[in-house]
Write a protein that holds these residues in place. Structure first.
Motif, PDB file in Angstrom:
ATOM      1  N   ASN A 105       0.581  -1.224  -0.302  1.00 19.80           N
ATOM      2  CA  ASN A 105      -0.221   0.235  -0.280  1.00 19.80           C
ATOM      3  C   ASN A 105       0.900   1.446   0.013  1.00 19.80           C
ATOM      4  O   ASN A 105       0.195   1.908  -0.532  1.00 19.80           O
ATOM      5  CB  ASN A 105      -1.038  -0.173   1.266  1.00 19.80           C
ATOM      6  CG  ASN A 105       0.208   0.036   2.311  1.00 19.80           C
ATOM      7  OD1 ASN A 105       0.918  -1.012   2.687  1.00 19.80           O
ATOM      8  ND2 ASN A 105      -0.740   0.767   3.560  1.00 19.80           N
ATOM      9  N   LEU A 106       1.798   0.865   0.609  1.00 23.39           N
ATOM     10  CA  LEU A 106       2.812   2.354   0.418  1.00 23.39           C
ATOM     11  C   LEU A 106       3.210   2.782  -1.043  1.00 23.39           C
ATOM     12  O   LEU A 106       3.321   4.368  -1.617  1.00 23.39           O
ATOM     13  CB  LEU A 106       4.096   2.376   0.786  1.00 23.39           C
ATOM     14  CG  LEU A 106       4.205   2.266   2.435  1.00 23.39           C
ATOM     15  CD1 LEU A 106       5.177   1.791   3.036  1.00 23.39           C
ATOM     16  CD2 LEU A 106       3.522   3.395   3.437  1.00 23.39           C
ATOM     17  N   TYR A 109      -0.200   5.231  -1.710  1.00 26.13           N
ATOM     18  CA  TYR A 109       0.560   6.453  -0.598  1.00 26.13           C
ATOM     19  C   TYR A 109       1.170   7.578  -1.071  1.00 26.13           C
ATOM     20  O   TYR A 109       1.188   8.329  -0.944  1.00 26.13           O
ATOM     21  CB  TYR A 109       0.838   5.497   0.292  1.00 26.13           C
ATOM     22  CG  TYR A 109       1.174   7.116   1.816  1.00 26.13           C
ATOM     23  CD1 TYR A 109       0.288   7.350   2.568  1.00 26.13           C
ATOM     24  CD2 TYR A 109       2.524   7.627   2.033  1.00 26.13           C
ATOM     25  CE1 TYR A 109       0.182   8.147   3.142  1.00 26.13           C
ATOM     26  CE2 TYR A 109       2.932   8.556   2.955  1.00 26.13           C
ATOM     27  CZ  TYR A 109       1.042   8.876   3.778  1.00 26.13           C
ATOM     28  OH  TYR A 109       1.803   9.942   4.563  1.00 26.13           O
ATOM     29  N   THR A 110       2.362   7.209  -1.911  1.00 25.06           N
ATOM     30  CA  THR A 110       3.610   7.738  -2.314  1.00 25.06           C
ATOM     31  C   THR A 110       2.194   8.651  -3.634  1.00 25.06           C
ATOM     32  O   THR A 110       2.879   9.759  -3.787  1.00 25.06           O
ATOM     33  CB  THR A 110       4.788   6.592  -2.937  1.00 25.06           C
ATOM     34  OG1 THR A 110       5.493   6.327  -1.653  1.00 25.06           O
ATOM     35  CG2 THR A 110       5.368   8.042  -3.861  1.00 25.06           C
ATOM     36  N   THR A 113      -0.816  10.228  -1.992  1.00 26.29           N
ATOM     37  CA  THR A 113      -0.736  11.406  -1.071  1.00 26.29           C
ATOM     38  C   THR A 113       0.753  12.309  -1.226  1.00 26.29           C
ATOM     39  O   THR A 113       0.152  13.745  -1.430  1.00 26.29           O
ATOM     40  CB  THR A 113      -0.436  10.315   0.580  1.00 26.29           C
ATOM     41  OG1 THR A 113      -1.853  10.000   0.245  1.00 26.29           O
ATOM     42  CG2 THR A 113      -0.601  11.700   1.531  1.00 26.29           C
ATOM     43  N   GLU A 114       2.156  11.975  -1.131  1.00 26.53           N
ATOM     44  CA  GLU A 114       3.074  12.468  -1.020  1.00 26.53           C
ATOM     45  C   GLU A 114       2.769  12.485  -2.177  1.00 26.53           C
ATOM     46  O   GLU A 114       3.960  13.809  -2.022  1.00 26.53           O
ATOM     47  CB  GLU A 114       4.311  11.101  -0.467  1.00 26.53           C
ATOM     48  CG  GLU A 114       3.746  10.868   0.107  1.00 26.53           C
ATOM     49  CD  GLU A 114       4.116  11.387   1.834  1.00 26.53           C
ATOM     50  OE1 GLU A 114       5.278  11.811   2.685  1.00 26.53           O
ATOM     51  OE2 GLU A 114       4.086  13.084   2.227  1.00 26.53           O
ATOM     52  N   ASN A 157       8.296   8.039   0.190  1.00 26.28           N
ATOM     53  CA  ASN A 157       7.642   9.216   0.751  1.00 26.28           C
ATOM     54  C   ASN A 157       8.482   8.970   2.426  1.00 26.28           C
ATOM     55  O   ASN A 157       9.135   8.502   2.564  1.00 26.28           O
ATOM     56  CB  ASN A 157       6.199   8.353   0.877  1.00 26.28           C
ATOM     57  CG  ASN A 157       6.824   7.044   1.859  1.00 26.28           C
ATOM     58  OD1 ASN A 157       6.359   6.419   3.147  1.00 26.28           O
ATOM     59  ND2 ASN A 157       6.010   6.092   1.228  1.00 26.28           N
TER      60      ASN A 157
END
Length: 198
Positions: A105-106, A109-110, A113-114, A157
């Motif tokens: 999921n990262l 997320y990057t 979101t980031e 991130n």
């Protein structure tokens, strides 16, 4: 004689009127003076109170400045910096690698979101892109075990900073001085143009 009596009566009346006017003026003057004395007393009290507040504020500011100076000296103390370096040196790469391998999921997320909050530059096939929508389009999700490219997307991130921030925050945060530690901006540069993405 009647004229003289009338004249005396008029003069007496004028004298009485004059005495009333003088008396009224004197009373008004006395009242004004009393009012001025009260106003001066209030002003002295107010000035004294303001001076006391100013002294107290000055003393507080001086104490705060002293504490802040001590805190800054502590932040730059070689022993404190050495303890941060030592704590970070204990972190193992295999723990880092396992963390990002376990968190697919990262990558999203990057990208979701980031990418909107931080600065990104991605180099692929000889071309560098910095625009968010183009970077999102460049991402190619992998299925199965993540390779080097996928791990870079997952790590690109602020989660990269977690260990550093934890070590620094433990030593540098002081709520009583309103001091905190946070990442306000980061530049992420991902280069997929070589055999070893970085």
């Amino acid at each position: 004689l009647a004229v003289m009596d009338d004249l005396d009566a008029m003069l007496q009346e004028l004298a009485n009127d004059n005495a009333r006017v003088v008396g009224d003026r004197r009373r008004r003057s006395e009242a004004a003076q009393a009012c001025a004395v009260r106003a001066a007393a209030r002003e002295r009290t107010l000035c004294s109170a303001q001076a006391a507040v100013t002294r107290a504020d000055s003393e507080k500011a001086s104490r705060f400045a002293t504490r802040l100076k001590r805190h800054l000296e502590c932040m730059l103390d070689e022993a404190v910096l050495a303890s941060i370096r030592s704590e970070l040196a204990e972190r193992r790469y295999d723990t880092f690698d396992a963390y990002y391998r376990a968190r697919a999921n990262l990558a999203s997320y990057t990208l979701e979101t980031e990418l909107c909050r931080m600065s990104y530059s991605v180099t692929q096939r000889g071309s560098t892109i910095t625009e968010a929508s183009a970077i999102r389009a460049a991402y190619e999700p992998t299925h199965g075990p993540p390779g080097a490219e996928e791990l870079l997307w997952r790590a690109a991130n602020q989660s990269l900073l977690a260990d550093v921030l934890a070590a620094v925050q433990a030593r540098w945060i002081d709520a009583s001085l309103s001091i905190s530690v946070c990442a306000k901006s980061c530049d992420f540069v991902l280069d997929f143009s070589t055999a070893h993405p970085q």
